[in-house]
Design a protein around this motif. Structure first.
Motif, mmCIF file in Angstrom:
data_model
loop_
_atom_site.group_PDB
_atom_site.id
_atom_site.type_symbol
_atom_site.label_atom_id
_atom_site.label_comp_id
_atom_site.label_asym_id
_atom_site.label_seq_id
_atom_site.Cartn_x
_atom_site.Cartn_y
_atom_site.Cartn_z
ATOM 1 N N LYS A 83 0.846 -1.198 0.000
ATOM 2 C CA LYS A 83 0.000 0.000 0.000
ATOM 3 C C LYS A 83 0.880 1.245 0.000
ATOM 4 C CE LYS A 83 -3.507 -2.440 2.724
ATOM 5 N NZ LYS A 83 -2.762 -3.713 2.782
ATOM 6 N N LEU A 84 0.283 2.365 -0.361
ATOM 7 C CA LEU A 84 0.969 3.659 -0.337
ATOM 8 C C LEU A 84 0.036 4.726 0.202
ATOM 9 C CD1 LEU A 84 2.891 3.797 -3.751
ATOM 10 C CD2 LEU A 84 3.843 3.333 -1.482
ATOM 11 N N CYS A 85 0.624 5.777 0.738
ATOM 12 C CA CYS A 85 -0.159 6.944 1.135
ATOM 13 C C CYS A 85 -0.495 7.750 -0.120
ATOM 14 C CB CYS A 85 0.634 7.780 2.146
ATOM 15 S SG CYS A 85 1.932 8.796 1.405
ATOM 16 N N PRO A 86 -1.311 8.791 -0.035
ATOM 17 C CA PRO A 86 -1.703 9.525 -1.249
ATOM 18 C C PRO A 86 -0.544 10.090 -2.055
ATOM 19 C CG PRO A 86 -3.166 10.082 0.559
ATOM 20 C CD PRO A 86 -2.079 9.238 1.151
ATOM 21 N N LYS A 87 0.522 10.523 -1.387
ATOM 22 C CA LYS A 87 1.617 11.130 -2.155
ATOM 23 C C LYS A 87 2.564 10.093 -2.745
ATOM 24 C CE LYS A 87 4.325 12.243 2.033
ATOM 25 N NZ LYS A 87 3.311 12.240 3.085
ATOM 26 N N GLY A 88 2.449 8.846 -2.334
ATOM 27 C CA GLY A 88 3.348 7.823 -2.849
ATOM 28 C C GLY A 88 3.191 7.558 -4.329
ATOM 29 N N HIS A 89 2.028 7.892 -4.883
ATOM 30 C CA HIS A 89 1.751 7.632 -6.298
ATOM 31 C C HIS A 89 2.247 8.752 -7.220
ATOM 32 C CE1 HIS A 89 -0.894 4.302 -5.127
ATOM 33 N NE2 HIS A 89 -1.310 5.084 -4.165
ATOM 34 N N LEU A 90 2.852 9.784 -6.647
ATOM 35 C CA LEU A 90 3.155 10.982 -7.426
ATOM 36 C C LEU A 90 4.534 10.974 -8.083
ATOM 37 C CD1 LEU A 90 1.658 13.636 -4.977
ATOM 38 C CD2 LEU A 90 0.612 12.702 -7.045
ATOM 39 N N GLY A 91 5.247 9.871 -7.980
ATOM 40 C CA GLY A 91 6.574 9.811 -8.567
ATOM 41 C C GLY A 91 6.652 10.179 -10.035
ATOM 42 N N PRO A 92 5.720 9.703 -10.884
ATOM 43 C CA PRO A 92 5.803 10.072 -12.308
ATOM 44 C C PRO A 92 5.748 11.571 -12.545
ATOM 45 C CG PRO A 92 4.325 8.211 -12.028
ATOM 46 C CD PRO A 92 4.645 8.703 -10.652
ATOM 47 N N TYR A 93 5.042 12.291 -11.680
ATOM 48 C CA TYR A 93 4.953 13.733 -11.874
ATOM 49 C C TYR A 93 6.288 14.417 -11.591
ATOM 50 C CZ TYR A 93 -0.003 12.772 -12.098
ATOM 51 O OH TYR A 93 -1.228 12.265 -12.460
ATOM 52 N N ILE A 94 7.075 13.838 -10.695
ATOM 53 C CA ILE A 94 8.421 14.362 -10.452
ATOM 54 C C ILE A 94 9.344 13.958 -11.597
ATOM 55 C CG2 ILE A 94 10.429 14.144 -8.934
ATOM 56 C CD1 ILE A 94 8.506 13.968 -6.584
ATOM 57 N N LEU A 95 9.231 12.712 -12.034
ATOM 58 C CA LEU A 95 10.056 12.228 -13.135
ATOM 59 C C LEU A 95 9.816 13.043 -14.400
ATOM 60 C CD1 LEU A 95 11.916 10.039 -14.444
ATOM 61 C CD2 LEU A 95 9.832 8.678 -14.803
#
Length: 826
Positions: A91-103
């Motif tokens: 599982k991840l917290c809400p911000k854990g899914h945001l990696g592509p936006y940084i990439l």
């Protein structure tokens, strides 16, 4: 013109970026793959025959959750929790899914650049022009070599924030020794949470954060830690919160405002800022007078008729202590008079609520008292923390089931190269010759680990010396440190190297940009932050090849080492690259396979994590045992406990820590806090000293999506930035209706916050969730040198521009919550 404007508008930058840069500035909507993040809740993205799932580690906060990164046709399109990693548990917290936006952030730096405008400032165009990596590294190497030739290598400083292990921050110690600077690797812990670590260093001998057995905890008492907002490990905490609430764990939140955690708890105690210690002392008083302490761990009176009575001292000879030291002395000097009524007069919390909390905490076992930056971010923070941590000893929670412990190290290996063999005469001469630029661990600040907030101030005064060159890695002190505009003055005459993948305020003052990979492009290894205590290591593998002409920070340091004169170059030729560091790390698992079968680099990459359960030691009814492979059955001696668990001079939990009372430390504490010598060692109430000159307390908490500053330029985070106040494209300063009315402020009015060090503007939210004498402005927006989506968000600057640089003297932690400000309608 800021860094971003220069980056986007200057023809020379677009030439450096090439086609990739031209595509990047089109925006996130034009990037293939981003839209596929819209998978249904509870499902994973569709994996085709071209999909690769890479094991990685999140970098949205310090937790280090294991990731499954989905890449199809060379594009990262989804991130989920690694089900094989105990910390993320799939599982991840809400911000854990945001990696592509940084990439795929269109505002990323596309390659190394150098400054052409000698003037520095917020409104100065740096005039960056692209250069090659060879030119960039050769430029730095020539500068550092010249410093060495002038016997001034100590004037090179590296300041960093989140370090990830042997492949980046783990390189600093050796690099600094071989080069000849004690200021290589000044960490950010003094603007983070050093207060809690130093309290534990004093009382139980472990200079670390605790690991917690929340799943088996029946009573949780939280002091100022944003458990449901930002407390580590955030993802795991939210999972454990559900388990605790399902089984009926009682939760009390002590805070200065009605935070999300306070609203979700069974009981909330709203205290005046900096007075948490008085609450904890009163709770300890009730636990003792009601006979609720844990006798197997603490000890007991030698005669049954004796007891603790309010206002009455006890004869120390009548109390036999087990695993604690100086409880009778603490009672006689402090606790006998620390009644709930006394605490009510200081904190404003009704005595009956304190009594109810104390009885519940003392009788509902196992119980844990958790604290973090809230109570310790004051001038009296160490004493607040000691009073709180003492509660864990009184109820026998130290190293117990459902209690708290400390994180074990893993069996990871290290490089088979001895740096001592590569020390030249110059390096040996420089070792210990000059203090660190921040003066941590010197007579000025003898108990601290870091004083990163003082680097700029010390440079300006020339004490202990002036910097020549500074490199920043994963830290932006111009935004995140107190009285942060001082950095803007200090960096005028310093050669600045910034290594962030994306624009930030520090880059506006940089002479060189040496951009790092983002975390989805990096090969890296790290041990876990405190979790359940048992050892765990993780690996971060690149999900894609680097999109731009960037270089992993660890390799930047290694390549610079190769360019240094003498045997230092030979050492880094032997190190070779980050890949070799990672291979050596994984080699340690060959003789100690993990529970999941990881025993080499290949299996480590396959699983993404190595771990071994359970935690090796446990305190049961006042006795300590070691795991025999099946159960806790090996009785530990007092010497074993002292060596492995209670690492104080006495081998016990010390209510009068020897670390505080040695002559050097006692003199330091007395100088800064004015505490009488006979009281220095005891947890007692020390009145907080507020700074800034205003009439309202200012609190600057973290929000769930703050991601330690990495989410400022991610538009998706802004949509739910401050949901309790309606903050989307901005964050609001929360102010009580009466305080607002007295100043003519209405909801959503523009306001000015000012103190003795600066002023900023923002919008107000009139809210009953804060006390009348307190305003709350989260550390979130206010960026002026970051990417396009971080600009113009309604806050004119960092909240730290109005927070004075005042510290808690034991740990060096900035007293962020001690600021008092003026607020007026604009």
């Amino acid at each position: 013109m800021n860094v971003l404007q220069n980056k986007l508008n200057r023809r020379r930058f677009l030439q450096a970026s090439g086609a990739a840069g031209a595509a990047g500035v089109a925006g996130l909507n034009a990037i293939p793959g981003i839209s596929t993040l819209e998978a249904s809740p509870g499902t994973r993205a569709r994996a085709t025959s071209d999909t690769v799932v890479t094991k990685s580690v999140c970098q949205q906060c310090s937790t280090r959750c294991g990731l499954d990164v989905y890449t199809t046709n060379g594009r990262v399109h989804a991130i989920y929790g690694n089900p094989d990693a105990p910390l993320s548990n799939g599982k991840l917290c809400p911000k854990g899914h945001l990696g592509p936006y940084i990439l795929y952030d269109a505002d990323r730096f596309k390659g190394p650049m150098k400054r052409t405008n000698p003037k520095k400032g917020r409104n100065e165009d740096p005039g960056f022009v692209p250069i090659s990596w060879d030119e960039a590294l050769d430029t730095v190497a020539a500068r550092l070599t010249a410093l060495r030739e002038r016997n001034e290598s100590h004037r090179f400083v590296v300041a960093y924030g989140r370090g990830w292990g042997p492949a980046d921050a783990g390189l600093f110690g050796t690099w600094g020794r071989l080069y000849g600077s004690s200021s290589i690797g000044i960490g950010h812990s003094s603007i983070c949470a050093d207060g809690s670590k130093k309290v534990k260093r004093a009382m139980d001998g472990n200079d670390s954060y605790n690991s917690y057995d929340y799943e088996n905890c029946n009573c949780l008492l939280i002091f100022g830690a944003g458990f449901l907002e930002s407390f580590r490990p955030y993802n795991a905490n939210m999972q454990m919160w559900g388990r605790m609430r399902s089984k009926g764990t009682r939760i009390t939140m002590v805070d200065v405002r009605n935070s999300v955690t306070a609203a979700a708890a069974d009981r909330k105690l709203i205290v005046s800022p900096g007075t948490d210690g008085a609450i904890a002392l009163a709770i300890a008083h009730v636990i003792l007078t009601e006979g609720l302490w844990d006798r197997p761990f603490v000890g007991d009176f030698t005669r049954s008729r004796l007891r603790f009575e309010t206002g009455k001292p006890i004869d120390p000879d009548t109390f036999s202590e087990n695993w604690v030291k100086d409880l009778p002395a603490w009672w006689n000097t402090t606790l006998k008079d620390a009644t709930p009524a006394w605490a009510e007069g200081i904190t404003g919390v009704p005595a009956e609520k304190i009594v109810a909390t104390a009885k519940e905490f003392g009788s509902t076992r196992p119980a844990i008292a958790v604290f973090e930056r809230g109570p310790t971010a004051h001038t009296n923070g160490a004493y607040n923390g000691m009073a709180i941590h003492a509660l864990n000893a009184l109820v026998g929670s130290m190293f117990a089931k459902g209690g708290l412990s400390y994180q074990m190290g893993s069996s990871a290996g290290s490089l088979p190269i001895n740096p001592d063999d590569y020390m030249d005469d110059y390096a040996r001469e420089m070792e210990g010759k000059y203090p660190r630029i921040d003066m941590a661990r010197t007579d000025a600040w003898p108990m601290t680990s870091n004083m990163i907030q003082d680097i700029a101030k010390n440079h300006l005064t020339g004490s202990p010396y002036k910097m020549d060159t500074i490199m920043f890695y994963t830290v932006g002190p111009i935004y995140s440190g107190p009285d942060c505009t001082v950095w803007e003055e200090a960096l005028q005459d310093v050669f600045v190297i910034d290594t962030s993948p994306s624009p930030q305020e520090s880059a506006q003052f940089a002479d060189l940009i040496l951009p790092d990979h983002t975390y989805l492009e990096r090969l890296e290894v790290a041990n876990t932050y405190p979790f359940q205590g048992y050892p765990m290591s993780m690996i971060r593998e690149p999900a894609v090849k680097p999109l731009y002409d960037t270089m992993q920070f660890g390799n930047i340091m290694i390549e610079l080492g190769k360019r240094m004169p003498g045997p230092m170059a030979d050492y880094y030729q032997q190190v070779g690259s980050v890949e070799n560091v990672v291979a050596a790390f994984a080699a340690g698992f060959e003789n100690d396979p993990g529970d999941n079968g990881v025993n080499d680099l290949a299996s480590f990459k396959e699983k993404g994590v190595w771990y071994k359960t359970p935690y090796l030691w446990r305190q049961i009814d006042g006795e300590f045992y070691e795991w025999d492979g099946h159960r806790y059955s090996i009785r530990m001696s007092e010497d074993d406990v002292k060596a492995k668990l209670l690492k104080t001079p006495s081998g016990k939990f010390e209510f009068q820590p020897a670390w505080f009372t040695n002559e050097k430390h006692a003199a330091h504490i007395q100088k800064h806090l004015g505490i009488p010598r006979d009281m220095i060692g005891f947890p007692h109430y020390v009145e907080p000293q507020y700074q800034g000159g205003g009439d309202l307390h200012l609190i600057s908490p973290k929000l769930p999506l703050s991601a330690e500053g990495r989410s400022a330029n991610l538009p998706h985070t802004h949509a739910v930035w401050q949901p309790t106040q309606g903050g989307t494209d901005t964050v609001y300063m929360e102010i009580h209706p009466q305080a607002a009315a007295a100043r003519g402020i209405k909801d959503r009015d523009r306001v000015r916050i000012s103190s003795s060090v600066g002023a900023i503007e923002c919008f107000a939210s009139v809210s009953g969730g804060v006390p009348k004498d307190t305003v709350v402005l989260p550390l979130a927006h206010g960026h002026w040198g970051s990417g396009r989506w971080a600009q113009n968000k309604g806050v004119s600057g960092s909240v730290n521009e109005v927070i004075p640089n005042v510290v808690e003297p034991v740990s060096g932690l900035v007293a962020f919550s001690a600021a008092k400000v003026f607020v007026e309608k604009v």
